[in-house]
Write a protein that holds these residues in place. Structure first.
Motif, PDB file in Angstrom:
ATOM      1  N   GLN A  86     -11.171  16.582 -41.536  1.00  0.00           N
ATOM      2  CA  GLN A  86     -11.416  15.942 -42.824  1.00  0.00           C
ATOM      3  C   GLN A  86     -10.404  16.537 -43.780  1.00  0.00           C
ATOM      4  O   GLN A  86     -10.386  17.746 -44.008  1.00  0.00           O
ATOM      5  N   GLU A  87      -9.552  15.672 -44.321  1.00  0.00           N
ATOM      6  CA  GLU A  87      -8.438  16.145 -45.128  1.00  0.00           C
ATOM      7  C   GLU A  87      -8.483  15.489 -46.502  1.00  0.00           C
ATOM      8  O   GLU A  87      -8.719  14.288 -46.603  1.00  0.00           O
ATOM      9  N   ILE A  88      -8.253  16.275 -47.520  1.00  0.00           N
ATOM     10  CA  ILE A  88      -8.107  15.746 -48.871  1.00  0.00           C
ATOM     11  C   ILE A  88      -6.662  16.016 -49.265  1.00  0.00           C
ATOM     12  O   ILE A  88      -6.212  17.163 -49.287  1.00  0.00           O
ATOM     13  N   CYS A  89      -5.927  14.937 -49.544  1.00  0.00           N
ATOM     14  CA  CYS A  89      -4.497  15.049 -49.813  1.00  0.00           C
ATOM     15  C   CYS A  89      -4.179  14.498 -51.201  1.00  0.00           C
ATOM     16  O   CYS A  89      -4.514  13.345 -51.514  1.00  0.00           O
ATOM     17  N   PHE A  90      -3.527  15.315 -52.007  1.00  0.00           N
ATOM     18  CA  PHE A  90      -3.085  14.935 -53.339  1.00  0.00           C
ATOM     19  C   PHE A  90      -1.643  14.466 -53.223  1.00  0.00           C
ATOM     20  O   PHE A  90      -0.772  15.244 -52.835  1.00  0.00           O
ATOM     21  N   VAL A  91      -1.412  13.190 -53.532  1.00  0.00           N
ATOM     22  CA  VAL A  91      -0.095  12.583 -53.361  1.00  0.00           C
ATOM     23  C   VAL A  91       0.614  12.512 -54.715  1.00  0.00           C
ATOM     24  O   VAL A  91       0.133  11.858 -55.643  1.00  0.00           O
ATOM     25  N   TYR A  92       1.744  13.180 -54.793  1.00  0.00           N
ATOM     26  CA  TYR A  92       2.547  13.206 -56.010  1.00  0.00           C
ATOM     27  C   TYR A  92       3.816  12.384 -55.820  1.00  0.00           C
ATOM     28  O   TYR A  92       4.452  12.457 -54.771  1.00  0.00           O
ATOM     29  N   GLU A  93       4.174  11.646 -56.852  1.00  0.00           N
ATOM     30  CA  GLU A  93       5.479  10.988 -56.867  1.00  0.00           C
ATOM     31  C   GLU A  93       6.440  11.889 -57.620  1.00  0.00           C
ATOM     32  O   GLU A  93       6.140  12.369 -58.715  1.00  0.00           O
ATOM     33  N   ILE A  94       7.575  12.129 -57.010  1.00  0.00           N
ATOM     34  CA  ILE A  94       8.610  12.934 -57.645  1.00  0.00           C
ATOM     35  C   ILE A  94       9.434  11.977 -58.496  1.00  0.00           C
ATOM     36  O   ILE A  94       9.948  10.981 -57.998  1.00  0.00           O
ATOM     37  N   ASN A  95       9.537  12.257 -59.787  1.00  0.00           N
ATOM     38  CA  ASN A  95      10.153  11.325 -60.726  1.00  0.00           C
ATOM     39  C   ASN A  95      11.663  11.504 -60.853  1.00  0.00           C
ATOM     40  O   ASN A  95      12.250  11.137 -61.859  1.00  0.00           O
ATOM     41  N   GLU A  96      12.261  12.076 -59.837  1.00  0.00           N
ATOM     42  CA  GLU A  96      13.708  12.239 -59.775  1.00  0.00           C
ATOM     43  C   GLU A  96      14.161  11.713 -58.414  1.00  0.00           C
ATOM     44  O   GLU A  96      13.385  11.692 -57.470  1.00  0.00           O
ATOM     45  N   VAL A  97      15.397  11.301 -58.322  1.00  0.00           N
ATOM     46  CA  VAL A  97      15.932  10.800 -57.060  1.00  0.00           C
ATOM     47  C   VAL A  97      16.591  11.957 -56.313  1.00  0.00           C
ATOM     48  O   VAL A  97      17.390  12.695 -56.878  1.00  0.00           O
ATOM     49  N   PHE A  98      16.240  12.110 -55.034  1.00  0.00           N
ATOM     50  CA  PHE A  98      16.842  13.140 -54.195  1.00  0.00           C
ATOM     51  C   PHE A  98      18.269  12.719 -53.854  1.00  0.00           C
ATOM     52  O   PHE A  98      18.503  11.615 -53.373  1.00  0.00           O
ATOM     53  N   THR A  99      19.227  13.595 -54.108  1.00  0.00           N
ATOM     54  CA  THR A  99      20.632  13.259 -53.864  1.00  0.00           C
ATOM     55  C   THR A  99      21.271  14.174 -52.822  1.00  0.00           C
ATOM     56  O   THR A  99      22.456  14.051 -52.555  1.00  0.00           O
ATOM     57  N   GLY A 100      20.484  15.062 -52.241  1.00  0.00           N
ATOM     58  CA  GLY A 100      21.036  15.982 -51.248  1.00  0.00           C
ATOM     59  C   GLY A 100      21.147  15.345 -49.872  1.00  0.00           C
ATOM     60  O   GLY A 100      20.938  14.140 -49.698  1.00  0.00           O
ATOM     61  N   ILE A 101      21.456  16.165 -48.902  1.00  0.00           N
ATOM     62  CA  ILE A 101      21.530  15.722 -47.513  1.00  0.00           C
ATOM     63  C   ILE A 101      20.129  15.786 -46.912  1.00  0.00           C
ATOM     64  O   ILE A 101      19.458  16.812 -47.012  1.00  0.00           O
ATOM     65  N   VAL A 102      19.701  14.691 -46.295  1.00  0.00           N
ATOM     66  CA  VAL A 102      18.380  14.632 -45.685  1.00  0.00           C
ATOM     67  C   VAL A 102      18.420  15.448 -44.384  1.00  0.00           C
ATOM     68  O   VAL A 102      19.205  15.146 -43.493  1.00  0.00           O
ATOM     69  N   PRO A 103      17.576  16.495 -44.281  1.00  0.00           N
ATOM     70  CA  PRO A 103      17.572  17.311 -43.059  1.00  0.00           C
ATOM     71  C   PRO A 103      17.212  16.472 -41.823  1.00  0.00           C
ATOM     72  O   PRO A 103      16.550  15.448 -41.921  1.00  0.00           O
ATOM     73  N   SER A 104      17.629  16.942 -40.653  1.00  0.00           N
ATOM     74  CA  SER A 104      17.473  16.175 -39.408  1.00  0.00           C
ATOM     75  C   SER A 104      16.031  15.914 -39.018  1.00  0.00           C
ATOM     76  O   SER A 104      15.748  14.947 -38.322  1.00  0.00           O
ATOM     77  N   GLU A 105      15.092  16.745 -39.471  1.00  0.00           N
ATOM     78  CA  GLU A 105      13.688  16.516 -39.122  1.00  0.00           C
ATOM     79  C   GLU A 105      13.004  15.494 -40.034  1.00  0.00           C
ATOM     80  O   GLU A 105      11.818  15.228 -39.909  1.00  0.00           O
ATOM     81  N   PHE A 106      13.789  14.908 -40.932  1.00  0.00           N
ATOM     82  CA  PHE A 106      13.304  13.883 -41.846  1.00  0.00           C
ATOM     83  C   PHE A 106      14.100  12.601 -41.645  1.00  0.00           C
ATOM     84  O   PHE A 106      15.148  12.603 -41.018  1.00  0.00           O
ATOM     85  N   VAL A 107      13.588  11.503 -42.195  1.00  0.00           N
ATOM     86  CA  VAL A 107      14.280  10.222 -42.109  1.00  0.00           C
ATOM     87  C   VAL A 107      14.164   9.525 -43.468  1.00  0.00           C
ATOM     88  O   VAL A 107      13.161   9.662 -44.165  1.00  0.00           O
ATOM     89  N   GLU A 108      15.214   8.817 -43.821  1.00  0.00           N
ATOM     90  CA  GLU A 108      15.247   8.026 -45.053  1.00  0.00           C
ATOM     91  C   GLU A 108      14.872   6.594 -44.672  1.00  0.00           C
ATOM     92  O   GLU A 108      15.516   5.991 -43.821  1.00  0.00           O
TER      93      GLU A 108
END
Length: 141
Positions: A86-108
């Motif tokens: 049972q999980e309670i997750c607080f979801v935040y929107e980041i109000n800035e655009v990420f401009t760095g390099i996306v690490p390999s364990e992530f996907v755009e």
């Protein structure tokens, strides 16, 4: 210490997740099981959810951000390796655009390509495609 305890036969987690926009779409973390999910993690004892998501974003993609909006609370009930969660997750929107390099364990992922990915929880797509000023409380059983 993470806010994750076992009560009777169920693991209870308090988590945070970030909706991080890029020039092309959103950043998701890749699962070994083939699905993708929002960047984030468990809240630590004595830490606010805001502090937790700022820490997680810095740890996972190196982005400094304090400009956040709480978009949703997701109550998620599922089984993981025969353990009830049972999980309670607080979801935040980041109000800035990420401009760095996306690490390999992530996907755009572009919004138009959401249908080509197994996004967990699936209702996160509703949040991303929804009104920017709305708040959603979602229960997934």
């Amino acid at each position: 210490m993470d806010l994750s305890i076992t009560v009777q036969d169920t693991r209870v987690n308090i988590r945070v997740a970030g909706l991080i926009k890029t020039a092309k779409g959103y950043i998701f973390e890749k699962s070994e099981k083939g699905y993708v999910f929002m960047l984030g993690g468990r809240v630590k004892l004595g830490e606010s959810t805001h502090e937790a998501i700022v820490r997680e974003i810095k740890e996972e993609i190196g982005m400094d951000s304090g400009n956040l909006t709480l978009r949703s609370v997701i109550e998620n009930f599922y089984t993981n390796n025969n353990e009830k969660v049972q999980e309670i997750c607080f979801v935040y929107e980041i109000n800035e655009v990420f401009t760095g390099i996306v690490p390999s364990e992530f996907v755009e992922v572009q919004i138009d390509d959401f249908k080509n990915y197994d996004i967990k929880p699936a209702l996160i797509v509703e949040i991303l495609k929804g009104e920017r000023d709305s708040f959603k409380h979602i229960v997934v059983k």
